[in-house]
Design a protein around this motif. Sequence first.
Motif, PDB file in Angstrom:
ATOM      1  N   VAL A   1       0.852  -1.198   0.000  1.00 22.26           N
ATOM      2  CA  VAL A   1       0.000   0.000   0.000  1.00 22.26           C
ATOM      3  C   VAL A   1       0.889   1.250   0.000  1.00 22.26           C
ATOM      4  O   VAL A   1       2.021   1.197   0.506  1.00 22.26           O
ATOM      5  N   PRO A   2       0.426   2.351  -0.566  1.00 21.61           N
ATOM      6  CA  PRO A   2      -0.896   2.489  -1.177  1.00 21.61           C
ATOM      7  C   PRO A   2      -0.893   2.041  -2.638  1.00 21.61           C
ATOM      8  O   PRO A   2       0.129   2.125  -3.309  1.00 21.61           O
ATOM      9  N   TYR A   3      -2.022   1.537  -3.112  1.00 22.52           N
ATOM     10  CA  TYR A   3      -2.186   1.293  -4.546  1.00 22.52           C
ATOM     11  C   TYR A   3      -3.621   1.607  -4.930  1.00 22.52           C
ATOM     12  O   TYR A   3      -4.535   1.567  -4.099  1.00 22.52           O
ATOM     13  N   THR A   4      -3.802   1.968  -6.185  1.00 17.28           N
ATOM     14  CA  THR A   4      -5.103   2.398  -6.698  1.00 17.28           C
ATOM     15  C   THR A   4      -5.408   1.674  -7.989  1.00 17.28           C
ATOM     16  O   THR A   4      -4.508   1.440  -8.815  1.00 17.28           O
ATOM     17  N   GLU A   5      -6.662   1.321  -8.177  1.00 21.57           N
ATOM     18  CA  GLU A   5      -7.117   0.728  -9.440  1.00 21.57           C
ATOM     19  C   GLU A   5      -8.320   1.519  -9.943  1.00 21.57           C
ATOM     20  O   GLU A   5      -9.336   1.627  -9.273  1.00 21.57           O
ATOM     21  N   ASN A   6      -8.180   2.103 -11.155  1.00 14.17           N
ATOM     22  CA  ASN A   6      -9.298   2.867 -11.732  1.00 14.17           C
ATOM     23  C   ASN A   6      -9.888   2.201 -12.969  1.00 14.17           C
ATOM     24  O   ASN A   6     -10.786   2.762 -13.603  1.00 14.17           O
ATOM     25  N   PHE A   7      -9.372   1.024 -13.357  1.00 13.94           N
ATOM     26  CA  PHE A   7      -9.916   0.194 -14.433  1.00 13.94           C
ATOM     27  C   PHE A   7      -9.745   0.822 -15.820  1.00 13.94           C
ATOM     28  O   PHE A   7     -10.232   0.269 -16.807  1.00 13.94           O
ATOM     29  N   ASP A   8      -9.045   1.948 -15.904  1.00 11.68           N
ATOM     30  CA  ASP A   8      -9.017   2.686 -17.161  1.00 11.68           C
ATOM     31  C   ASP A   8      -8.036   2.122 -18.176  1.00 11.68           C
ATOM     32  O   ASP A   8      -8.137   2.441 -19.365  1.00 11.68           O
ATOM     33  N   THR A   9      -7.073   1.317 -17.757  1.00 10.90           N
ATOM     34  CA  THR A   9      -6.097   0.761 -18.703  1.00 10.90           C
ATOM     35  C   THR A   9      -6.393  -0.690 -19.041  1.00 10.90           C
ATOM     36  O   THR A   9      -5.609  -1.329 -19.735  1.00 10.90           O
ATOM     37  N   THR A  10      -7.523  -1.202 -18.564  1.00 10.60           N
ATOM     38  CA  THR A  10      -7.909  -2.588 -18.848  1.00 10.60           C
ATOM     39  C   THR A  10      -8.945  -2.614 -19.953  1.00 10.60           C
ATOM     40  O   THR A  10      -9.863  -1.790 -19.966  1.00 10.60           O
TER      41      THR A  10
ATOM     42  N   PHE B   1     -16.755   6.809 -12.350  1.00 10.86           N
ATOM     43  CA  PHE B   1     -16.539   8.070 -11.631  1.00 10.86           C
ATOM     44  C   PHE B   1     -15.479   8.876 -12.365  1.00 10.86           C
ATOM     45  O   PHE B   1     -15.614  10.067 -12.565  1.00 10.86           O
ATOM     46  N   SER B   2     -14.396   8.200 -12.757  1.00 15.52           N
ATOM     47  CA  SER B   2     -13.367   8.834 -13.587  1.00 15.52           C
ATOM     48  C   SER B   2     -13.327   8.069 -14.906  1.00 15.52           C
ATOM     49  O   SER B   2     -13.196   6.849 -14.923  1.00 15.52           O
ATOM     50  N   SER B   3     -13.464   8.783 -15.974  1.00 13.71           N
ATOM     51  CA  SER B   3     -13.523   8.153 -17.292  1.00 13.71           C
ATOM     52  C   SER B   3     -12.178   7.523 -17.658  1.00 13.71           C
ATOM     53  O   SER B   3     -11.131   7.967 -17.203  1.00 13.71           O
ATOM     54  N   PRO B   4     -12.200   6.455 -18.509  1.00 13.74           N
ATOM     55  CA  PRO B   4     -13.376   5.984 -19.234  1.00 13.74           C
ATOM     56  C   PRO B   4     -14.091   4.763 -18.649  1.00 13.74           C
ATOM     57  O   PRO B   4     -15.176   4.440 -19.075  1.00 13.74           O
ATOM     58  N   ASN B   5     -13.492   4.080 -17.660  1.00 10.73           N
ATOM     59  CA  ASN B   5     -14.030   2.776 -17.276  1.00 10.73           C
ATOM     60  C   ASN B   5     -14.449   2.694 -15.818  1.00 10.73           C
ATOM     61  O   ASN B   5     -13.997   3.468 -14.967  1.00 10.73           O
ATOM     62  N   SER B   6     -15.295   1.704 -15.537  1.00  8.97           N
ATOM     63  CA  SER B   6     -15.650   1.312 -14.182  1.00  8.97           C
ATOM     64  C   SER B   6     -15.690  -0.214 -14.163  1.00  8.97           C
ATOM     65  O   SER B   6     -15.437  -0.861 -15.188  1.00  8.97           O
TER      66      SER B   6
END
Length: 854
Positions: free
Chosen positions: A348-357, A391-396
Amino acid sequence: MKRNQSALMLGVLGIFASSLAFAQNYQKMPITSGLNADVIANGVGSSSLTTNNDVDGVSYAFVAKDFLLTAASTPITYGMPVDGVINSIVTTTPGLSYQLGSLSANNSLRLAAVNDSGILTFTTPKAATKLYMLSTSGSGGSTLSVTVNFSDGTNQQFTGISVADWYTGTNIAVQGFGRIKKPGATPAAGDDVPSPEGGTNPRLYQNELAIDAANQTKLIQSVTVAKTAGTGLPNVFAFSVDAYSTCVPPILQPVGTITATSAAISWTAAAGSTPASYDVYYSTSNTIPAGTATPNFPGVTSTSLTIPSLTSNTTYYYWVRSNCSTATSQSAWSFGGTFKTACSIFTVPYTENFDTTSTGSSTNNNAPSCWSYLETASSAGYGYVSTTSPFSSPNSYYLYNSSDNTGSQMLVSPPTTNLSSGTKRVRFYARSSSTGYTVVVGTLSNAADPTTFTPIGSAISLTTTQTQYTVNIPAGSNAQLAFKHGLGGTFRGVYLDDITVQEIPSCIEPTAVTSSNSTINSANIGWTAPATAPSSGYEVYYSTSNTAPTSSTVLNATNSVTSTAVSASVSGLASATTYYAWVRSVCSATDKSVWSASPTTFTTTCTSTNVPYTQDFESVTVPSLANCTTAQNIGTGNTWTTFSPGAYGFTSKVASYLYSTSSAANTWFYTQGINLTAGIQYTISYKYGNNGGTTYVEKMKVAYGTSADATAMTNPIADYPNITNNVTAITETINFTPTTTGTYYFGFNCYSIADRNRLFLDDISITTSSLATSETASAKKDIKVYPNPFSDVINVSEFTNIKTVKITDISGRTLKTIENPTKEINVSSLNSGLYLITMYFKDGSQNTVKAIKK
């Protein structure tokens, strides 16, 4: 069911894939002599200069990628490769390639007539199990014989070898490299102009010649090629071999221990084989290495190896070959093996926003690298990366339970160092398709078994707006976090985004930031304190930008305030402006929390303005309304907007009631608040028009009130119930005298019983009249209107100085306008009542009198 994916397990996911293709020992056979024609145009200059023959007998040659008619010609994007290496596309011989002769010398064995033949001698004789020929036939097919000549004086003959026409055959080794027409004695259009020929022509073909077992140890020194039949012109370009070796490749064994950075591989020698050593080659590509490929680990003397320095969560492929001590001392590469390294344990810390998948689907469940989707076996639900509702483009990330209301669907995080130390928390955004759906945050003791899920607290009830939630992770032993669909019904969708796992900070941020009581230049900001209130209060940051502040954002008196309570007032703001505000806790001078997750948004109110007031919409960005003007749609399908100059016959930019889809259109447009003084007469002027023809009848009312709202517009001052086909704007003027001093809002109301109306509004102005209704200034002009009361005719004295007479009712509605009046004015069309008669003089002054019709 279809997609129960095991979560990421450390060190045990090796895969042994003996089904990968066996690597043949393909080697080129460069030709040292025997080629008799140059049929490939290359370099700079006419094809007649860079070739000495054609392929097909009618002046067409091949073209190389570096061909230029002149140095200034545009380079082509197709053609024979400049290095002469042809990589075969025949699927049964992956990795097989050929070496052409020099593009600037003879590069074809061209056999024009039946029984023509030639001998091609190889630079380096080689033993082979198979010989491969690269050839084509121009202007029709051909049949060849090939005699393979060995260095011991013996040979092996192959007959009846069919070579297809260069535009029609199969078993294609290479295609789409283009051709060119060689100029004749009399140049013609199209000469020396290369053509890609549709990207699929011309074609070179591959023929396989199997060497007898008794000849496989012999060195192939040359081949004799003869044309035996056919109308075409055969061209033979190159040969390659599958080289013979007495050295046998080893047999791969299942992969051993795998970590995030290494993998243990092993193999055994083939029966009867005792290699002196082995070469190991590995790659992230599954392309079989060539015989000349440089191994990553040459000369390994054992039958096992741990490959180090690998990348975590990555698929690798590997091959092993034997090094023997005989004359043909190196084997072909073995069958290929494959493995995937484990994921590193995340810190930690780490974040995943799904935007590069890459996105998935209901039939293609997926998750980011080192994350996984986990479900109960045979569940009807699914989970995948989606472009919907981020919440943050482009993915969820989307979790959907479909018809399953008893199983489990969850998103599982990577294994995390000391996740359950009692000092970690997770912050994430979530929303649901409908209000009240839930998500449960918890941990897993076995990342492949959904029954080992332990919830943290109660299910979180979601709304239809992406909202941030914070969950502290209690002490325990589990290493992986999971977000589980809360079920509670069928066919429910949940969206997750921007997941952050971090240490619980020493200073906790406030939550639920709100705003209220916004005025022209101020607003109140409120929030909810953390469980332990900060000892030094809070800081509030506000901005006209929605860009969140960071720990390095500079705070000053123009963008921030402090507070020791759970609210603060911000002032000195611009009117009619949208602001965003964040709050953070201050635990000490050196210990401050992160800023609140989402800003509160508010817009300051508009300032009122004084007369003269004008609104011509020229400075308005289409299709917006003017600053501090508003619109109110009553019902559905109604919209105020603006049009650019020239639209629908109007020469200037206009506001418009555009295409109502409601059969009872009712829409208001309101001016900015305007400060007026009691007893002063004001002139309200505006233009309007209708482009609906006679089919659509527009209706418009003008009213005023103390706020920009339909319920406040209780004071009508004009009504136009029959507006038809007025593309050219009509100008109206109303005199208005307020009885009290204050701020007034003027509204223009389009109403109709039909749909698809189009009413235009432009050039609104409010100015002070030159006369008040007390008529104290009427003495300026000694004008009499008589008789008063009148019947059907009124008389005007001194009419020669009057330019226009306008008759209005007491509400200000214009009933009659007379340009250049005479002494007598016919008013027989007026009903009985009180009227205002305004006379506009040629010198710009005006006079208003009251008159009564009997």
